[in-house]
Design a protein around this motif. Structure first.
Motif, PDB file in Angstrom:
ATOM      1  N   ARG A 275       0.670  -1.280   0.014  1.00 19.59           N
ATOM      2  CA  ARG A 275      -0.188   0.083  -0.028  1.00 19.59           C
ATOM      3  C   ARG A 275       0.782   1.267   0.037  1.00 19.59           C
ATOM      4  NH1 ARG A 275      -2.220  -4.373   2.225  1.00 19.59           N
ATOM      5  NH2 ARG A 275      -4.325  -4.755   1.933  1.00 19.59           N
ATOM      6  N   GLY A 276       1.987   0.999  -0.073  1.00 21.62           N
ATOM      7  CA  GLY A 276       3.156   2.505  -0.258  1.00 21.62           C
ATOM      8  C   GLY A 276       3.158   2.929   1.124  1.00 21.62           C
ATOM      9  N   VAL A 277       3.152   2.149   2.161  1.00 25.58           N
ATOM     10  CA  VAL A 277       3.308   2.738   3.623  1.00 25.58           C
ATOM     11  C   VAL A 277       4.917   2.357   3.958  1.00 25.58           C
ATOM     12  CG1 VAL A 277       2.917   2.513   6.114  1.00 25.58           C
ATOM     13  CG2 VAL A 277       1.023   2.528   4.261  1.00 25.58           C
ATOM     14  N   THR A 278       5.823   3.255   4.159  1.00 22.75           N
ATOM     15  CA  THR A 278       7.070   3.237   4.380  1.00 22.75           C
ATOM     16  C   THR A 278       7.396   3.582   5.908  1.00 22.75           C
ATOM     17  OG1 THR A 278       7.549   5.428   3.604  1.00 22.75           O
ATOM     18  CG2 THR A 278       7.669   3.705   2.110  1.00 22.75           C
ATOM     19  N   THR A 279       6.615   4.289   6.692  1.00 19.40           N
ATOM     20  CA  THR A 279       6.986   4.751   8.176  1.00 19.40           C
ATOM     21  C   THR A 279       5.608   4.502   8.923  1.00 19.40           C
ATOM     22  OG1 THR A 279       8.793   6.147   7.465  1.00 19.40           O
ATOM     23  CG2 THR A 279       7.955   6.666   9.501  1.00 19.40           C
ATOM     24  N   VAL A 280       5.636   4.009  10.076  1.00 22.83           N
ATOM     25  CA  VAL A 280       4.650   3.999  10.859  1.00 22.83           C
ATOM     26  C   VAL A 280       4.673   4.406  12.404  1.00 22.83           C
ATOM     27  CG1 VAL A 280       3.790   2.213   9.369  1.00 22.83           C
ATOM     28  CG2 VAL A 280       4.502   1.258  11.400  1.00 22.83           C
ATOM     29  N   ARG A 281       3.742   4.458  13.143  1.00 20.21           N
ATOM     30  CA  ARG A 281       3.938   4.595  14.652  1.00 20.21           C
ATOM     31  C   ARG A 281       2.938   3.662  15.037  1.00 20.21           C
ATOM     32  NH1 ARG A 281       4.010  10.083  17.713  1.00 20.21           N
ATOM     33  NH2 ARG A 281       6.141   9.670  17.362  1.00 20.21           N
ATOM     34  N   ASP A 282       3.497   2.552  15.768  1.00 16.93           N
ATOM     35  CA  ASP A 282       2.678   1.372  16.561  1.00 16.93           C
ATOM     36  C   ASP A 282       2.683   1.858  17.985  1.00 16.93           C
ATOM     37  OD1 ASP A 282       1.617  -0.693  17.887  1.00 16.93           O
ATOM     38  OD2 ASP A 282       2.546  -2.293  16.637  1.00 16.93           O
ATOM     39  N   PRO A 283       1.527   2.193  18.640  1.00 11.39           N
ATOM     40  CA  PRO A 283       1.569   2.939  19.900  1.00 11.39           C
ATOM     41  C   PRO A 283       1.293   1.836  21.045  1.00 11.39           C
ATOM     42  CG  PRO A 283      -0.608   3.085  18.964  1.00 11.39           C
ATOM     43  CD  PRO A 283       0.099   2.324  17.853  1.00 11.39           C
ATOM     44  N   GLU A 500      -9.056  -2.217   6.181  1.00  8.89           N
ATOM     45  CA  GLU A 500      -8.232  -1.905   5.004  1.00  8.89           C
ATOM     46  C   GLU A 500      -7.490  -0.611   5.135  1.00  8.89           C
ATOM     47  OE1 GLU A 500      -6.211  -1.193   2.409  1.00  8.89           O
ATOM     48  OE2 GLU A 500      -7.273  -3.131   1.927  1.00  8.89           O
ATOM     49  N   PHE A 501      -6.200  -0.258   5.057  1.00  3.59           N
ATOM     50  CA  PHE A 501      -5.627   0.774   5.605  1.00  3.59           C
ATOM     51  C   PHE A 501      -4.982   1.498   4.477  1.00  3.59           C
ATOM     52  CE2 PHE A 501      -2.796  -2.792   6.434  1.00  3.59           C
ATOM     53  CZ  PHE A 501      -1.561  -1.811   6.158  1.00  3.59           C
ATOM     54  N   ASN A 502      -5.081   1.233   3.266  1.00  4.56           N
ATOM     55  CA  ASN A 502      -4.479   1.726   2.224  1.00  4.56           C
ATOM     56  C   ASN A 502      -4.713   3.456   2.086  1.00  4.56           C
ATOM     57  OD1 ASN A 502      -3.610   2.736  -0.371  1.00  4.56           O
ATOM     58  ND2 ASN A 502      -4.921   1.238  -1.614  1.00  4.56           N
ATOM     59  N   PRO A 503      -3.417   4.065   2.340  1.00  4.76           N
ATOM     60  CA  PRO A 503      -3.636   5.459   2.200  1.00  4.76           C
ATOM     61  C   PRO A 503      -4.363   6.087   1.231  1.00  4.76           C
ATOM     62  CG  PRO A 503      -1.438   4.826   2.879  1.00  4.76           C
ATOM     63  CD  PRO A 503      -2.114   3.748   2.380  1.00  4.76           C
ATOM     64  N   LEU A 504      -4.367   5.525  -0.013  1.00  4.77           N
ATOM     65  CA  LEU A 504      -4.965   6.243  -1.205  1.00  4.77           C
ATOM     66  C   LEU A 504      -6.546   6.487  -0.942  1.00  4.77           C
ATOM     67  CD1 LEU A 504      -3.174   4.636  -3.877  1.00  4.77           C
ATOM     68  CD2 LEU A 504      -3.072   7.175  -3.589  1.00  4.77           C
ATOM     69  N   HIS A 505      -6.975   5.224  -0.104  1.00  2.53           N
ATOM     70  CA  HIS A 505      -8.432   5.254   0.332  1.00  2.53           C
ATOM     71  C   HIS A 505      -8.759   6.352   1.412  1.00  2.53           C
ATOM     72  CE1 HIS A 505     -12.430   2.597   1.330  1.00  2.53           C
ATOM     73  NE2 HIS A 505     -12.508   3.905   1.138  1.00  2.53           N
ATOM     74  N   GLY A 506      -7.881   6.502   2.261  1.00  5.82           N
ATOM     75  CA  GLY A 506      -7.884   7.515   3.178  1.00  5.82           C
ATOM     76  C   GLY A 506      -7.836   9.066   2.662  1.00  5.82           C
ATOM     77  N   ILE A 507      -6.963   9.321   1.616  1.00  7.24           N
ATOM     78  CA  ILE A 507      -6.787  10.542   1.032  1.00  7.24           C
ATOM     79  C   ILE A 507      -8.383  10.724   0.249  1.00  7.24           C
ATOM     80  CG2 ILE A 507      -5.811  11.609  -1.236  1.00  7.24           C
ATOM     81  CD1 ILE A 507      -3.263   9.961  -0.376  1.00  7.24           C
ATOM     82  N   GLN A 508      -8.684   9.659  -0.373  1.00  5.29           N
ATOM     83  CA  GLN A 508      -9.886   9.997  -1.197  1.00  5.29           C
ATOM     84  C   GLN A 508     -11.163  10.315   0.015  1.00  5.29           C
ATOM     85  OE1 GLN A 508     -11.345   7.153  -4.069  1.00  5.29           O
ATOM     86  NE2 GLN A 508     -13.376   6.972  -2.913  1.00  5.29           N
TER      87      GLN A 508
END
Length: 604
Positions: A275-283, A500-508
């Motif tokens: 999904r193109g995710v390269t950096t995250v924060r797991d809390p 479903e955590f695809n950032p493109l969906h979030g952007i939309q």
């Protein structure tokens, strides 16, 4: 969970011509290479350029040419080419200018007009909870008690000798009020403890065996910050535990092993790069045993493929004394792709459990919700964390909770002096407008989940409006108001709450704020809070980097930064707003390494 979005024609009709143009529903003329992009303006690739006879500098390892390179730098420049040497970007500019970085061994890719963006950043995602999807009962696909029962029975049939049964994914709208009942689970298995976490992670559905294991009876008082739901006639525990009451059972049942968590994190990484995710924060460090150790082992074994900047969870039953232990953890976990730099605070609960802490009472019951931390203890703990150089990462759903969270950040600033702390507040479902100015004043960052920006079936009409009242429900999830005030807003998924955590969906969703397939303009959720496409891309890239203190190495495509980037098969700025989620990630690089390539990308 989400339906198809409405047509681009509908979205355009609801906007002015300039607003529609800004949202990418109208196509404009190409920008020249090197031009800057005003937020929301369309872009198109420059024409392919013939190689020029130029002197080659130290060759790059990889060069991408003839693309739409949206840098998300300070000026939102649009370029054509990117050159990478080792793990760093060494050039961003025209395709012609990239020729001087092409040597005999340089891998050159002609993008043929495809789009290049910085790698996406998910600033609040429970990556390690993928473990539960592998090793426990997955209820996310169910939508009724009957479907959950069928899933549980199927799992038991395949795993007949489990000492306890754990799972996650049931949703509150199937059993509003006091939640699902223990008797349903007792009919499946009355002897084996069953504990099933809701999809939002704030409620636990248990059977009588779990209640007995934890010693919960009619006479057990609600723990501070938690609720034991009870039968309204008998007063007996009904089978649903909220917030801190969940721990009464979970501490008895136990969790997953280090090996199981490692498997879950590795599976998450594969999902992320696709999904193109390269950096995250797991809390979730320390909230569950063995999670921190799993990350540490993966880091030592060089098995991390994306960047993690995680948070340790503070215990509301303790105070500032726990920060000393967090400092030791931070000093120990200093790996290139894994570090712990924040302290997670659960300030309140969630609206669907009537545990989000509100300024005014809920409409359906006489309560303002649950404040999980005592105010004085939170203030002192916040000040201690701030003094030690940690970011605060505060879960806050209700408007009263957010005000108290900001008060604690202000208290920390008075105690320690102003500095570049970038404390963050996560979720922000309801916010008093007067507190938005305080975000800016305190340098606080908002971390939102645009995936939720809609009037979702099963939630909006059945829970949010009845629980909050129409007026408050219509003001949920502000975003544009923060941006207009100059507040940094980073987007996230809150996976696995959002499966479903695809950032493109979030952007939309951030652009449209309407449910998939919905055609009624009145169903746009808080329409004044719609963000531009440029806003949304920034929230998943440079503002996410800012929120995690990594904007010096990632978040934009600039020479000297790490080569974290994604290649898309379409230009987002010429894609209809309701089709953004359908754009495909073709290639993902993390620090110059290819961590994902789609089959479509290989063919092209």
């Amino acid at each position: 969970m989400f339906k198809k979005m409405t047509s681009a024609l509908l979205i355009t009709a609801m906007m002015s011509p300039m607003a529609a143009f800004a949202q990418g529903t109208v196509t404009g003329a190409p920008l020249a290479p090197g031009a800057s992009l005003a937020p929301g303006a369309p872009l198109a690739p420059g024409a392919p350029l013939a190689p020029a006879a130029v002197a080659v500098l130290q060759p790059a390892d990889q060069v991408f040419t003839n693309g739409v390179v949206y840098t998300v730098d300070r000026n939102r420049n649009v370029e054509q080419a990117v050159a990478i040497r080792g793990d760093q970007i060494v050039y961003v500019g025209s395709s012609e200018g990239a020729n001087k970085y092409i040597g005999k061994t340089t891998k050159v890719t002609d993008l043929q007009g495809k789009m290049v963006l910085p790698g996406f950043i998910d600033s609040h995602t429970h990556a390690s909870k993928t473990t539960g999807l592998i090793f426990s009962i997955d209820l996310f696909d169910g939508g009724s008690i009957e479907e959950y029962v069928a899933t549980i029975k199927a799992f038991i049939k395949e795993h007949p000798n489990e000492p306890t049964l754990q799972g996650r994914g049931w949703t509150n709208p199937v059993a509003p009020g006091i939640g699902p009942r223990k008797e349903v689970l007792d009919e499946i298995d009355a002897k084996t403890p069953i504990a099933l976490t809701s999809d939002d992670g704030h409620s636990l559905w248990v059977n009588s065996a779990s209640l007995a294991l934890a010693g919960i009876t009619k006479d057990t008082a609600n723990p501070e910050g938690g609720i034991i739901e009870r039968d309204p006639k008998t007063g007996e525990p009904s089978g649903t535990l909220r917030e801190k009451a969940m721990d009464l059972v979970l501490k008895k049942i136990g969790g997953y092993t280090i090996a199981q968590y490692k498997s879950g994190i590795e599976e998450y990484q594969q999902k992320a790069v696709e999904r193109g995710v390269t950096t995250v924060r797991d809390p979730d460090m320390l909230r569950y045993p063995n999670v921190l150790e799993a990350y540490e082992e993966l880091a030592k074994e060089n098995k991390l493929t994306i960047r993690f900047r995680n948070a340790v969870t503070a215990n509301p039953d303790k105070g500032p004394e726990q920060i000393a232990d967090f400092v030791k953890i931070r000093e120990r976990e200093q790996y290139p792709l894994f570090q712990v730099n924040a302290v997670k605070i659960f300030m309140d609960g969630v609206v669907e459990g009537a545990t989000a802490y509100l300024e005014k009472p809920y409409e359906h019951k006489e309560t303002n919700g649950e404040l999980i931390w005592k105010v004085d203890n939170y203030n002192k703990t916040a000040a201690a964390a701030d003094k030690a150089g940690f970011q605060l990462h505060v879960h806050s759903i209700g408007d009263a909770s957010t005000r108290i969270a900001l008060d604690g950040m202000e208290y920390a600033e008075k105690q320690n002096g102003a500095h570049d702390a970038r404390h963050s507040l996560v979720h922000l479902q309801l916010v008093n407008p007067t507190d938005i100015e305080r975000f800016k004043k305190l340098g606080a960052v908002g971390i939102v989940q645009p995936f939720w920006f809609m009037q979702e079936d099963g939630y909006y009409d059945e829970i949010e409006v009845p629980y909050l009242g129409q007026e408050r429900a219509e003001k949920e999830y502000p975003m544009k108001s923060f941006i207009n005030k100059g507040v940094h807003i980073a987007s996230s998924s809150d996976y696995i709450v959002t499966p479903e955590f695809n950032p493109l969906h979030g952007i939309q969703q951030g652009v449209t704020r309407i449910a998939d397939g919905e055609t009624d303009p009145n169903k746009i959720a808080n329409p004044d809070e719609r963000a531009t496409l440029a806003d949304m891309i920034a929230s998943f890239t440079i503002d996410g980097a800012y929120a995690n203190h990594v904007e010096d190495i990632t978040g934009s495509l600039e020479p000297g930064k790490k080569a974290d980037l994604v290649i898309l098969d379409q230009n987002l700025f010429t894609t209809p707003a309701n089709k953004i989620k359908d754009v495909q990630v073709l290639l993902t690089l993390v620090e110059g390494k290819q961590v994902y390539q789609s089959q479509a990308g290989e063919k092209k």
